[in-house]
Design an enzyme around this catalytic site. Sequence first.
Site, PDB file in Angstrom:
ATOM      1  N   GLU A  91      88.308  89.076   2.689  1.00  0.00           N
ATOM      2  CA  GLU A  91      89.035  88.015   3.222  1.00  0.00           C
ATOM      3  C   GLU A  91      90.123  87.547   2.781  1.00  0.00           C
ATOM      4  O   GLU A  91      90.560  86.695   2.920  1.00  0.00           O
ATOM      5  CB  GLU A  91      88.062  86.849   2.857  1.00  0.00           C
ATOM      6  CG  GLU A  91      86.433  87.118   3.585  1.00  0.00           C
ATOM      7  CD  GLU A  91      85.726  85.741   3.637  1.00  0.00           C
ATOM      8  OE1 GLU A  91      86.251  84.781   3.339  1.00  0.00           O
ATOM      9  OE2 GLU A  91      84.495  86.067   4.310  1.00  0.00           O
ATOM     10  N   LYS A 141      78.823  78.088  11.234  1.00  0.00           N
ATOM     11  CA  LYS A 141      79.446  79.449  11.763  1.00  0.00           C
ATOM     12  C   LYS A 141      78.928  79.584  13.394  1.00  0.00           C
ATOM     13  O   LYS A 141      77.532  79.952  13.396  1.00  0.00           O
ATOM     14  CB  LYS A 141      79.015  80.474  10.892  1.00  0.00           C
ATOM     15  CG  LYS A 141      79.628  80.606   9.429  1.00  0.00           C
ATOM     16  CD  LYS A 141      78.797  81.477   8.627  1.00  0.00           C
ATOM     17  CE  LYS A 141      79.447  81.975   7.494  1.00  0.00           C
ATOM     18  NZ  LYS A 141      78.546  82.666   6.530  1.00  0.00           N
TER      19      LYS A 141
HETATM   20  P1  PGA Z   1      79.952  86.735   5.610  1.00  0.00           P
HETATM   21  O1  PGA Z   1      80.238  85.669   4.378  1.00  0.00           O
HETATM   22  O2  PGA Z   1      80.846  86.119   6.723  1.00  0.00           O
HETATM   23  O3  PGA Z   1      80.352  88.058   4.966  1.00  0.00           O
HETATM   24  O4  PGA Z   1      78.601  86.599   5.865  1.00  0.00           O
HETATM   25  C1  PGA Z   1      80.767  84.568   4.449  1.00  0.00           C
HETATM   26  C2  PGA Z   1      80.194  83.384   3.636  1.00  0.00           C
HETATM   27  O5  PGA Z   1      79.077  83.780   3.063  1.00  0.00           O
HETATM   28  O6  PGA Z   1      80.644  82.368   3.839  1.00  0.00           O
HETATM   29 ZN    ZN Z   2      78.488  81.834   2.172  1.00  0.00          ZN
END
Ligand code: PGA
Ligand code: ZN
Length: 434
Positions: free
Chosen positions: A206, A338
């Site tokens: 990231e 998300k």
């Molecule tokens: P991931 O992690 O998108 O790899 O699942 C992001 C998070 O845990 O916030």
């Molecule tokens: Zn997370």
Amino acid sequence: MTGTTIAAVRGRRVWDSRGRPTVEADIVLANGARGRAIAPAGASTGSGEAVDRRDGGPAFGGLDVTGAVAAVSGEIAGALKGRDALDQAGIDGALIALDGSGNLGRLGGNAVVATSMAVLHAAAAASGKPLWRHLAGDRNVRIPLPEIQIFGGGAHAAGRVDVQDFMVMCPAADSFCEALDWTAEIYRAAGALMKSAGKLQGVADEGGFWPAFSSNEEALDTLVRAIEAAGFRPGDEVAISLDIAASEFGRNGVYKLALDERELDSAGMIALLGRWLDNYPIVSIEDPLAEDDAEGFVAFTAAHGGRCQVIGDDYLVTNAGRVAAAARDKALNAVLIKPNQSGTVTGTRAALDAGKAAGFGTIVSARSGETEDVTIAHLAVGWDSGQFKVGSFSRSERMAKWNECLRIEEELGTEAVFAGWSALPAGARRGRGR
Ligand code: PGA
Ligand code: ZN
């Protein structure tokens, strides 16, 4: 048929920030308005998430998405053509029913979330408004407080440190723009500290610096020094936020901290994080325990929820029912949002609303696998989530989201209100003068 009737739906394979295939969906309405969105992909996924459809087989490590793309252009297009794009809830319900599997795995969570978000974009385009304004309507909204990764560990850095995200928040900044200015200085200072210690080794998934540390505490110490080196007061002006992502190293109440060569039980994890809260200016902790450790969450929140935000990610998987249950059990005080965990715009919104109804902090979040798609920046502002998590302060799939918020803040002009401290639950603000 009206102008906002869906006339065409098309899927396409594009590529994400890890060089893996992902699904893009295009929607065209009868009046010519268009919407487009791309599915992101996680690496530290919760077991209750919508399930992406991948081809398996030899190509691209089994991660190809030709089946999901074909579902968009085929079955999904067949079901959506002729429907009104303004009826987001009806369309999302139809997608879930068409899938029929209960976890979106048949059509593909990736196919469904790209389509659902593309419908939303098309509806906004038809209204002639930017997406955030289309979502906000006449309501006042805040520009969210960003939490921005400085070091990236866990599943995003081959387990180089146990903790997944070492992040900063700048709640004392006057604006989103100023919060980014501060973060840029801290990110630069952290890079300089890594360089002078001979530990600069590029970036993790990231965009945070690759964590060449010998303990989790060394990462925390370095982060505090970076905040100070950039000229800010740790705790008052700039605070630390952690995503432990404990489901990655904890199961059945046993937590294996590889870097520290320690094995802890749930109470041991809670005590360890308590010491970090004592010793470092931490205002927020995500997934402090594994998703199978419900009692641990309740115990952690009872012990520390009065002094820090406790966020559920893998534990809540953007599911309104789980958020409401967690509120009832006092297992947390904040929820990560998300869209691709839920699979639809409507489900995502419901999880956020459940969080707000419970008085939780709400954080719209990207995934570790991302693209140029900036839909979530508009969701964070338009739904007034108060907080926004995208990863670090490098790599264009991250910067695209931060930059989109800058544009929205500019567009709002004197009306723009930066969420700042107000975004955090009361406990996390306590003693910090806000
Ligand atoms: P991931 O992690 O998108 O790899 O699942 C992001 C998070 O845990 O916030
Ligand atoms: Zn997370």
